[in-house]
Design a protein around this motif. Structure first.
Motif, PDB file in Angstrom:
ATOM      1  N   LEU A 187      15.506 -27.397  11.722  1.00  0.00           N
ATOM      2  CA  LEU A 187      15.177 -25.854  11.826  1.00  0.00           C
ATOM      3  C   LEU A 187      14.345 -25.593  12.954  1.00  0.00           C
ATOM      4  CD1 LEU A 187      14.354 -25.569   8.066  1.00  0.00           C
ATOM      5  CD2 LEU A 187      16.559 -25.057   8.987  1.00  0.00           C
ATOM      6  N   GLY A 188      13.462 -26.343  13.368  1.00  0.00           N
ATOM      7  CA  GLY A 188      12.839 -26.165  14.618  1.00  0.00           C
ATOM      8  C   GLY A 188      13.768 -25.980  15.816  1.00  0.00           C
ATOM      9  N   LYS A 189      14.660 -26.806  15.840  1.00  0.00           N
ATOM     10  CA  LYS A 189      15.651 -26.739  17.064  1.00  0.00           C
ATOM     11  C   LYS A 189      16.531 -25.679  16.989  1.00  0.00           C
ATOM     12  CE  LYS A 189      15.875 -31.955  17.517  1.00  0.00           C
ATOM     13  NZ  LYS A 189      16.968 -33.172  17.392  1.00  0.00           N
ATOM     14  N   ILE A 190      17.031 -25.341  15.731  1.00  0.00           N
ATOM     15  CA  ILE A 190      17.694 -23.885  15.542  1.00  0.00           C
ATOM     16  C   ILE A 190      16.872 -22.678  16.181  1.00  0.00           C
ATOM     17  CG2 ILE A 190      18.833 -22.439  13.953  1.00  0.00           C
ATOM     18  CD1 ILE A 190      19.908 -25.123  12.401  1.00  0.00           C
ATOM     19  N   GLU A 199       6.099 -21.334  12.595  1.00  0.00           N
ATOM     20  CA  GLU A 199       4.834 -22.231  12.513  1.00  0.00           C
ATOM     21  C   GLU A 199       5.437 -23.633  11.699  1.00  0.00           C
ATOM     22  OE1 GLU A 199       1.981 -20.337  10.183  1.00  0.00           O
ATOM     23  OE2 GLU A 199       1.630 -18.906  11.634  1.00  0.00           O
ATOM     24  N   GLY A 200       5.300 -24.799  12.431  1.00  0.00           N
ATOM     25  CA  GLY A 200       5.426 -26.057  11.841  1.00  0.00           C
ATOM     26  C   GLY A 200       5.355 -26.166  10.334  1.00  0.00           C
ATOM     27  N   ALA A 201       4.123 -25.745   9.796  1.00  0.00           N
ATOM     28  CA  ALA A 201       3.992 -25.730   8.373  1.00  0.00           C
ATOM     29  C   ALA A 201       4.904 -24.934   7.435  1.00  0.00           C
ATOM     30  CB  ALA A 201       2.581 -25.059   8.120  1.00  0.00           C
ATOM     31  N   ALA A 202       5.411 -23.750   8.234  1.00  0.00           N
ATOM     32  CA  ALA A 202       6.321 -23.035   7.392  1.00  0.00           C
ATOM     33  C   ALA A 202       7.678 -23.710   7.348  1.00  0.00           C
ATOM     34  CB  ALA A 202       6.466 -21.843   8.241  1.00  0.00           C
ATOM     35  N   LEU A 203       8.065 -24.395   8.529  1.00  0.00           N
ATOM     36  CA  LEU A 203       9.379 -25.385   8.415  1.00  0.00           C
ATOM     37  C   LEU A 203       9.308 -26.184   7.296  1.00  0.00           C
ATOM     38  CD1 LEU A 203      10.290 -25.239  12.130  1.00  0.00           C
ATOM     39  CD2 LEU A 203      10.873 -23.499  10.398  1.00  0.00           C
ATOM     40  N   ALA A 204       8.192 -26.854   7.176  1.00  0.00           N
ATOM     41  CA  ALA A 204       7.741 -27.808   6.355  1.00  0.00           C
ATOM     42  C   ALA A 204       8.185 -27.355   4.736  1.00  0.00           C
ATOM     43  CB  ALA A 204       6.555 -28.371   6.546  1.00  0.00           C
ATOM     44  N   LEU A 205       7.416 -26.213   4.436  1.00  0.00           N
ATOM     45  CA  LEU A 205       7.534 -25.700   3.269  1.00  0.00           C
ATOM     46  C   LEU A 205       9.149 -25.345   2.902  1.00  0.00           C
ATOM     47  CD1 LEU A 205       4.529 -23.013   3.169  1.00  0.00           C
ATOM     48  CD2 LEU A 205       4.957 -24.954   1.663  1.00  0.00           C
ATOM     49  N   LEU A 206       9.793 -24.927   3.904  1.00  0.00           N
ATOM     50  CA  LEU A 206      11.270 -24.515   3.627  1.00  0.00           C
ATOM     51  C   LEU A 206      11.980 -25.780   3.444  1.00  0.00           C
ATOM     52  CD1 LEU A 206      11.866 -22.044   6.429  1.00  0.00           C
ATOM     53  CD2 LEU A 206      11.451 -21.609   3.931  1.00  0.00           C
ATOM     54  N   GLY A 229       9.946 -10.532   9.542  1.00  0.00           N
ATOM     55  CA  GLY A 229      10.056  -9.679  10.480  1.00  0.00           C
ATOM     56  C   GLY A 229      10.326 -10.240  11.920  1.00  0.00           C
ATOM     57  N   GLY A 230      11.084 -11.107  11.811  1.00  0.00           N
ATOM     58  CA  GLY A 230      11.587 -11.851  12.900  1.00  0.00           C
ATOM     59  C   GLY A 230      10.858 -13.090  13.508  1.00  0.00           C
ATOM     60  N   LYS A 231       9.866 -13.459  12.639  1.00  0.00           N
ATOM     61  CA  LYS A 231       8.913 -14.761  12.802  1.00  0.00           C
ATOM     62  C   LYS A 231       8.881 -15.324  11.770  1.00  0.00           C
ATOM     63  CE  LYS A 231       4.757 -12.214  13.405  1.00  0.00           C
ATOM     64  NZ  LYS A 231       3.579 -11.821  14.205  1.00  0.00           N
ATOM     65  N   VAL A 232       8.747 -16.639  11.702  1.00  0.00           N
ATOM     66  CA  VAL A 232       8.626 -17.585  10.559  1.00  0.00           C
ATOM     67  C   VAL A 232       7.197 -18.143  10.432  1.00  0.00           C
ATOM     68  CG1 VAL A 232       9.382 -19.532   9.272  1.00  0.00           C
ATOM     69  CG2 VAL A 232      10.901 -18.059  10.806  1.00  0.00           C
ATOM     70  N   THR A 233       6.221 -17.509   9.810  1.00  0.00           N
ATOM     71  CA  THR A 233       4.945 -17.940   9.366  1.00  0.00           C
ATOM     72  C   THR A 233       4.661 -18.742   7.927  1.00  0.00           C
ATOM     73  OG1 THR A 233       4.044 -15.766   8.456  1.00  0.00           O
ATOM     74  CG2 THR A 233       4.093 -16.051  10.837  1.00  0.00           C
ATOM     75  N   GLU A 234       3.616 -19.582   8.000  1.00  0.00           N
ATOM     76  CA  GLU A 234       3.341 -20.279   6.883  1.00  0.00           C
ATOM     77  C   GLU A 234       3.069 -19.001   5.724  1.00  0.00           C
ATOM     78  OE1 GLU A 234       0.422 -23.474   4.888  1.00  0.00           O
ATOM     79  OE2 GLU A 234       0.266 -22.872   7.026  1.00  0.00           O
ATOM     80  N   GLN A 235       2.091 -18.176   6.049  1.00  0.00           N
ATOM     81  CA  GLN A 235       1.781 -17.344   5.079  1.00  0.00           C
ATOM     82  C   GLN A 235       2.992 -16.480   4.317  1.00  0.00           C
ATOM     83  OE1 GLN A 235      -1.106 -14.513   6.302  1.00  0.00           O
ATOM     84  NE2 GLN A 235      -1.268 -13.420   4.351  1.00  0.00           N
ATOM     85  N   ALA A 236       3.694 -16.131   5.222  1.00  0.00           N
ATOM     86  CA  ALA A 236       4.971 -15.225   4.882  1.00  0.00           C
ATOM     87  C   ALA A 236       6.067 -16.214   4.022  1.00  0.00           C
ATOM     88  CB  ALA A 236       5.829 -14.680   5.994  1.00  0.00           C
TER      89      ALA A 236
END
Length: 510
Positions: A187-190, A199-206, A229-236
């Motif tokens: 997911l990070g590469k994409i 955020e790495g923590a957000a990708l780990a949750l997904l 809104g166009g970015k991937v954050t842990e809180q969101a």
């Protein structure tokens, strides 16, 4: 131009770009490069692990205009048409909607004709286990002796439902669920290619929520980008998934370790104010307890970094292994009981109250409901502040349950002491009765451990004699069970909430 979802846009088009199925890719590449081609392949695995993707890559490898190869060019008309789903000699069939024998016969009747464009006519039958028995029987002859220009690729999520007669005619490949770290890395590469901050923590949750499915992970990623809104954050992502911050779970376990009922319930109330899904909270609590148990049994098997890693290690040292197992069971059964609870919050807090009420080595349930935290453990020794100094060295007042609880024992030897009843003690020989239902605790090695603890307490050699016979109810466990059943707090739980005392979980206070 319309937006293309990530799951389609980033579908692997070569063996090299496929993630997490190296064992299958290796076998297929060797077979293609050495031209050892079978007429039927079966790909099995859960949803979203790459069954259809592998089928299309294999179809390209067989029909690429540059020749049969494990590295199709991707640029010829055959490769491009297969990627876009327009190749006339690639026939994809959904067995879930084409289950009847007549539909299968019609499909097989057309298989005798030579391919129109490609080298092979490739039949991809998805969810093949959904075919009827008659449809399977209609396939058998063609599967056993297919025309040279035919290749079958079957895909299924339930290989157990496929007849053995079909299985025996196929090369079988079992696709694994993808590990969460591999999903998060992909997911990070994409997102790097998409120039989308994350955020790495957000990708780990997904990745964890995808449960081994790359397709699910990409669908969730699409949703997370829109939600954030166009970015991937842990809180969101946590808000989108309804997951909770792990720090809540750590704080709950730390409160349970202290026996601090007000603190635990305050955390639960805070979680309710944030609209946490309590079914998921109990599930995540079970996951954390599993990690604590692993950290206790094999610390190297658990990889955690930062402050949470330190808190995990502290919990592994502080909690007894019995406590962890009990909490885990309560969390699991709490999820099962949740639909029957008045509401999810009540079910969640009742599960926590069970953990507080029946945890081995804590104070009585009434004490937990009345005042502050229970006695804490000393990490260096594993003992609790405030341990009763029953039977000072060299003395014994005849109160065996009190002495049994104070001995320096653990595991089954401690259980032996707590279920046994004093028969006699003459200063040198201590005779105990063990009830017949607990005879398995009276094995010699456990008796030896009990004898050693008694000798340590009395400061002199002690003979131990154990007989198997009914007890009169004056054991440490009987005394604990009586205290629990008479406790006002427990009686309120039983009378008002239809709670049940699990006698096997009762452990005398330390």
């Amino acid at each position: 131009m319309s937006y293309q979802v990530l799951a389609r846009k980033w579908r692997p088009r070569t063996f090299e770009s496929l993630v997490g199925q190296e064992h299958v890719v290796r076998a297929l590449r060797h077979a293609l490069d050495e031209k050892r081609l079978h007429h039927a392949y079966l790909f099995s695995g859960t949803r979203g692990v790459g069954k259809t993707t592998l089928a299309r890559i294999l179809a390209k490898s067989l029909n690429c205009e540059t020749g049969i190869s494990s590295r199709p060019c991707g640029k010829c008309s055959a490769c491009m048409e297969i990627d876009s789903g327009r190749f006339i000699d690639l026939i994809e069939v959904d067995a879930a909607t084409n289950t009847k024998v007549d539909e299968m016969r019609q499909l097989l009747e057309n298989s005798v004709y030579a391919p129109t464009r490609g080298r092979f006519k490739v039949y991809v039958i998805d969810e093949v286990h959904m075919l009827s028995t008659s449809a399977f029987n209609a396939m058998l002859k063609t599967l056993e002796e297919p025309p040279e220009h035919i290749k079958f690729i079957l895909a299924t999520t339930d290989p157990q439902r496929i007849p053995v007669t079909v299985l025996s005619r196929c090369l079988q490949f079992n696709l694994k669920q993808m590990p969460s770290p591999a999903i998060a890395e992909h997911l990070g590469k994409i997102l790097a290619e998409e120039k989308t901050p994350a955020e790495g923590a957000a990708l780990a949750l997904l990745a964890d929520c995808a449960r081994g499915s790359m397709r699910d992970a990409l669908s969730l990623l699409d949703q997370a980008i829109a939600h954030g809104g166009g970015k991937v954050t842990e809180q969101a992502v946590r808000s989108m998934l309804g997951t909770i911050d792990e720090t809540y779970l750590y704080s709950i376990l730390e409160g349970l370790a202290r026996g601090d009922a007000p603190a635990v319930l305050a955390i639960a109330e805070d979680m309710r104010s944030r609209s946490v899904a309590f079914d998921g909270a109990l599930q995540d609590l079970g996951v954390l307890l599993h990690r604590v148990a692993l950290a206790q049994a094999a610390p190297d098997a658990v990889k955690s970094v930062g402050s949470l890693g330190e808190r995990l290690a502290a919990l592994a040292r502080t909690l007894d292994r019995e406590e962890v197992q009990l909490y885990y069971q309560i969390a699991i059964h709490g999820r099962q009981d949740l639909p029957l609870a008045p509401d999810e919050f009540a079910g969640f807090t009742m599960a926590l109250l069970r953990m507080l009420a029946f945890a081995p080595g804590t104070r009585s349930a009434g004490e937990l409901g009345r005042s502050g935290p229970a006695e804490s453990k000393l990490p260096e020794t594993g003992k609790r502040v405030g341990d009763p100094q029953t039977a000072a060295q060299g003395t014994f007042d005849g109160d065996w349950p009190k002495l049994a609880n104070s001995l320096n024992l653990g595991g089954i030897a401690k259980q032996l002491a707590q279920v046994s009843e004093l028969k006699s003690f003459d200063g040198e020989t201590l005779e105990l009765r063990v009830p017949p239902q607990a005879r398995h605790l009276a094995e010699k090695n456990f008796q030896d451990k009990l004898r050693g603890a008694l000798q340590e307490r009395f400061g002199k050699p002690v003979r131990l004699a154990v007989t198997i016979s009914e007890t009169s109810g004056n054991t440490a466990r009987d005394r604990a069970a009586s205290a629990i059943s008479q406790d006002a707090f427990v009686r309120d739980l039983v009378e008002n909430f239809d709670a049940t005392i699990v006698e096997s979980s009762i452990k005398p206070a330390q």
